[in-house]
Design a protein around this motif. Structure first.
Motif, PDB file in Angstrom:
ATOM      1  N   LYS A  35       0.800  -1.229   0.000  1.00  0.00           N
ATOM      2  CA  LYS A  35       0.000   0.000   0.000  1.00  0.00           C
ATOM      3  C   LYS A  35       0.838   1.288   0.000  1.00  0.00           C
ATOM      4  O   LYS A  35       0.671   2.154   0.864  1.00  0.00           O
ATOM      5  CB  LYS A  35      -0.979   0.014   1.169  1.00  0.00           C
ATOM      6  CG  LYS A  35      -1.971  -1.138   1.128  1.00  0.00           C
ATOM      7  CD  LYS A  35      -3.023  -1.000   2.176  1.00  0.00           C
ATOM      8  CE  LYS A  35      -3.911  -2.200   2.298  1.00  0.00           C
ATOM      9  NZ  LYS A  35      -4.447  -2.792   1.103  1.00  0.00           N
ATOM     10  N   GLY A  67      -2.171   3.533  -0.140  1.00  0.00           N
ATOM     11  CA  GLY A  67      -2.322   3.631   1.311  1.00  0.00           C
ATOM     12  C   GLY A  67      -3.296   4.724   1.706  1.00  0.00           C
ATOM     13  O   GLY A  67      -4.085   4.565   2.645  1.00  0.00           O
ATOM     14  N   ASP A  98      -8.435   1.331  -2.855  1.00  0.00           N
ATOM     15  CA  ASP A  98      -7.036   0.926  -2.694  1.00  0.00           C
ATOM     16  C   ASP A  98      -6.707  -0.248  -3.611  1.00  0.00           C
ATOM     17  O   ASP A  98      -5.626  -0.313  -4.198  1.00  0.00           O
ATOM     18  CB  ASP A  98      -6.680   0.636  -1.231  1.00  0.00           C
ATOM     19  CG  ASP A  98      -7.234  -0.665  -0.704  1.00  0.00           C
ATOM     20  OD1 ASP A  98      -8.443  -0.895  -0.845  1.00  0.00           O
ATOM     21  OD2 ASP A  98      -6.445  -1.449  -0.130  1.00  0.00           O
TER      22      ASP A  98
END
Length: 170
Positions: free
Chosen positions: A126, A131, A145
């Motif tokens: 991430k 992230g 994400d």
């Protein structure tokens, strides 16, 4: 119905590493969507995969809030529709490549392997915007994400394919 969608036919309940199971479960659907789309039109495979990806994203946005609310967690591990969407995005370049070259999508197995491992790496790691999306704490964040990880994995899969072709030509 929302639980079935969010867990991608209950695959999200497999342990350990439900996200990896969700990503693996997405792969046979890539093949099926590519083949079914290709029957209708040579470029139908990636088109059908792209449309299915969009539909799964919308379905994920609809289904995820119910499972999140029921679990009391921001991103319950059993929700894997986001991994399916991300994996399908990572595989879109492979589908396009097979359609452009008019070859069986399975023949591009190095792309399958690269897309899978790159997607899983970015989904776990991430970095940067991936992230940021994960930290949103809402259904859009749960989905976004993996969308971003899938896009990055797809771009890197294309880059690796280009490098391998350059190496083979040298």
């Amino acid at each position: 119905m929302k639980r079935i969608l969010a867990t991608f036919l209950y695959v999200g309940y497999l342990r350990p590493a439900s996200g990896t199971w969700g990503s693996l479960a997405a792969l046979p659907f890539v093949w099926a969507l590519h083949v079914l789309g290709s029957i209708a039109h040579p470029f139908g495979g990636p088109v059908l995969l792209g449309l299915a990806t969009l539909a799964a994203f919308v379905a994920g946005l609809w289904a995820t809030p119910a499972v999140v609310a029921e679990s009391g967690r921001e991103d319950p591990s059993e929700v894997v529709i986001d991994e399916v969407v991300g994996m399908w995005l990572a595989m879109l370049p492979v589908s396009f490549g097979a359609a452009m070259m008019n070859i069986e999508i399975g023949a591009l197995y190095p792309g399958w392997i690269a897309a899978f491992f790159l997607f899983r790496a970015f989904d776990v790691w991430k970095p940067g915007p991936i992230g940021w999306a994960d930290r949103r704490g809402d259904a859009m964040g749960v989905m976004l994400d993996d969308v971003l990880a899938g896009i990055v994995a797809g771009v890197l899969t294309v880059a690796l394919a280009a490098l391998s072709h350059l190496w083979l030509m040298a």
